[in-house]
Scaffold this motif. Structure first.
Motif, short mmCIF file in Angstrom:
data_model
loop_
_atom_site.label_atom_id
_atom_site.label_comp_id
_atom_site.label_asym_id
_atom_site.label_seq_id
_atom_site.Cartn_x
_atom_site.Cartn_y
_atom_site.Cartn_z
N LYS A 1 0.83 -1.21 0.00
CA LYS A 1 0.00 0.00 0.00
C LYS A 1 0.86 1.26 0.00
CE LYS A 1 -3.08 2.50 3.18
NZ LYS A 1 -3.79 2.44 4.49
N TYR A 2 2.02 1.19 0.66
CA TYR A 2 2.90 2.36 0.79
C TYR A 2 3.98 2.37 -0.30
CZ TYR A 2 0.63 2.10 5.35
OH TYR A 2 -0.31 2.02 6.34
N SER B 1 3.92 1.20 -3.22
CA SER B 1 3.39 1.51 -4.55
C SER B 1 3.34 3.02 -4.81
CB SER B 1 1.99 0.91 -4.71
OG SER B 1 1.10 1.47 -3.75
#
Length: 403
Positions: free
Chosen positions: A51-52, A54
Motif C-alpha cells: 500500500k505504501y 506503490s
C-alpha cells in the motif's frame, strides 16, 4: 537549501526525499512495525507494505531509497519535520567534516587556519553538503573514511573508533555513491605505501622498495575497485566508459538555462575517456567561468571557481612549476590529494554534462584540493625560510673565518 529548492527550483531531489519520508511516517503512524519494515526494506516485495511502496517512485532505486531510510529514521524522532530532518543531516555531514579537519591538522598542524577554511567554509561544500540530500551523507562518510584510513594505516592510534567509523563510512558510500570510494581507494593505498616507505631509515633500501610499494598500491587499488563493483549495473569498472557516455548524454539533454558544457566527443571507450580527461579536470576545478553563468546560483559557483583558479596559479607562480611538482611527489599526503582530485575530477567532469549537476557532484574533491594547495604553500614557505637561514649561517661562518 530547502528554501532554494522550494522557491527557486520549484522542487527537486530534497523535495522528493521528503515526500517519500511522509509516506514512511504515515505507515509508522498506522503501525510502528510497518514503518520499521519500510526503513529496513531494500526494494523487496512485501504484501504488508505494498500500500505504501506503490506510492514510492524510488522504492526500487537502492541508492535514493537509502537516503529515504536514513531520513525516515530521523523523521521518527521529530514528527517528520523537514527542517529538523535537514538539521540532522547537517549534523551527520559536519561530523565527517570535523573528522576530516582533525586528520588534516594532525598532518600539517601549522596550517590549521587555512585547513579550516578548506574544510568548513567553501560555500558550495557547506551549502550542497548540509541538507536533506545524498551529498550530505556522502561528504560526511568520506570524512570518516579519510580519518579511519589515516589512523589505521599511518598513525596507528584510536584504532577502535577509526575502524568502526571507517566501516560505517564505507557502508554509506557503497550504499549511495560508490564511485567516491572507487576514486579514493587507489590513491589512499598508494599514500599508505609511500608514507611507510619514507619511514625506512636506509636511503638505499627506501629507494629500492619505493617502486615495489608503488606497484603494490596501484594493484591493490585496482583489485579493490574491480571486486567492489563486479557485476554492478551502474559502477562495474568494465562498463564505466559506456556508463559515462550514457550519463553525459542524459544530463546534457536535460539541461535548462543554457548551463550545459561540452568537453569533446566521447564514444564510451577508455581511450576516449583519456582524451577528454584534461578538459574534464579543468571543468571540475575551474568552471563555470563568470561569463558562462546563467543564473544567480551559477554566478556564486563561478566566483568560487575563480578563487580556485587564482590560488592554483598564484601558488605555482610563487613556488615555481618544477619545484611544485617535486614537492607533490616528495610528500605522500600531497600525492594522495592530487591523485584523488584528478581521478574524481575526470569522473564527474565527464559524467555531468551541465554545470547545475557538476556543482553538487564535485564537492567531495574541493576540500582535498584546497587543503593540498595550502599544505603545499606552507611546505614551500618553510623550505624558503630554511634556505634563507642556511645562507645566513653560511655567510656568518665565512665572516668568522675571515676575522
Amino acid at each position: 537549501m530547502g528554501i532554494v529548492y522550494q522557491f527557486y527550483y520549484g522542487g527537486g531531489d530534497t523535495y522528493n526525499y521528503y515526500a517519500h519520508t511522509k509516506i514512511v511516517y504515515q505507515a509508522f503512524s498506522d503501525s510502528p512495525m510497518l514503518g520499521l519494515k519500510l526503513v529496513m526494506a531494500n526494494g523487496e516485495f512485501d504484501a504488508a507494505t505494498i500500500k505504501y511502496t506503490s506510492q514510492m517512485y524510488w522504492y526500487k532505486a537502492s541508492t535514493e531509497y537509502f537516503v529515504v531510510r536514513v531520513a525516515s529514521l530521523c523523521g521518527f524522532l521529530c514528527f517528520n519535520t523537514y527542517s529538523v530532518i535537514a538539521l540532522m543531516f547537517a549534523l551527520l555531514s559536519f561530523s565527517g567534516m570535523w573528522a576530516m579537519f582533525i586528520t588534516f591538522v594532525r598532518i600539517a598542524p601549522i596550517a590549521y587556519k587555512k585547513l579550516a577554511f578548506s574544510v568548513f567554509f567553501l560555500p558550495s561544500v557547506f551549502f550542497w553538503g548540509s541538507g536533506l540530500m545524498k551529498d550530505s551523507l556522502c561528504i560526511g562518510a568520506l570524512g570518516w573514511v579519510f580519518y579511519a584510513f589515516y589512523h589505521l594505516t599511518i598513525e596507528k592510534r584510536n584504532l577502535t573508533i577509526a575502524a568502526a567509523m571507517g566501516a560505517l563510512g564505507v557502508y554509506v558510500l557503497v550504499s549511495t555513491k560508490v564511485y567516491i570510494l572507487l576514486s579514493f581507494m587507489p590513491p589512499a593505498l598508494l599514500w599508505t605505501f609511500n608514507e611507510n616507505n619514507q619511514r625506512i631509515r636506509s636511503a638505499a633500501l627506501r629507494a629500492l622498495l619505493k617502486p615495489v610499494f608503488l606497484v603494490l598500491g596501484l594493484a591493490a587499488g585496482y583489485l579493490g575497485a574491480t571486486n567492489l563493483t563486479a557485476g554492478d549495473e551502474k559502477y562495474d569498472v568494465e562498463k564505466i566508459g559506456e556508463r559515462t557516455k550514457v550519463n553525459q548524454q542524459y544530463l546534457t539533454s536535460g539541461t535548462e538555462n543554457g548551463s550545459s558544457y561540452n568537453i569533446g566527443s566521447f564514444d564510451g571507450s577508455l581511450s576516449a575517456l583519456a582524451t577528454v580527461a584534461p578538459q574534464a579536470v579543468v571543468v571540475s576545478l575551474f568552471r563555470p567561468f563568470p561569463w558562462e553563468a546563467r543564473s544567480a546560483i551559477m554566478i556564486l559557483s563561478a566566483l568560487e571557481s575563480m578563487l580556485m583558479l587564482y590560488l592554483t596559479v598564484s601558488l605555482f607562480y610563487k613556488t615555481g612549476v618544477l619545484k611544485t611538482f617535486r614537492l607533490i611527489i616528495s610528500k605522500p599526503i600531497l600525492t594522495f590529494c592530487f591523485i584523488f582530485v584528478i581521478i574524481f575530477a575526470i569522473g564527474v567532469g565527464t559524467n555531468s554534462g551541465n554545470f547545475g549537476t557538476l556543482v553538487r557532484y564535485k564537492i567531495p574533491l574541493m576540500p582535498f584540493y584546497l587543503a593540498a594547495l595550502y599544505i603545499m604553500q606552507f611546505q614551500a614557505n618553510s623550505a624558503k625560510k630554511l634556505g634563507r637561514f642556511a645562507s645566513t649561517e653560511k655567510r656568518a661562518s665565512m665572516v668568522a673565518r675571515a676575522a
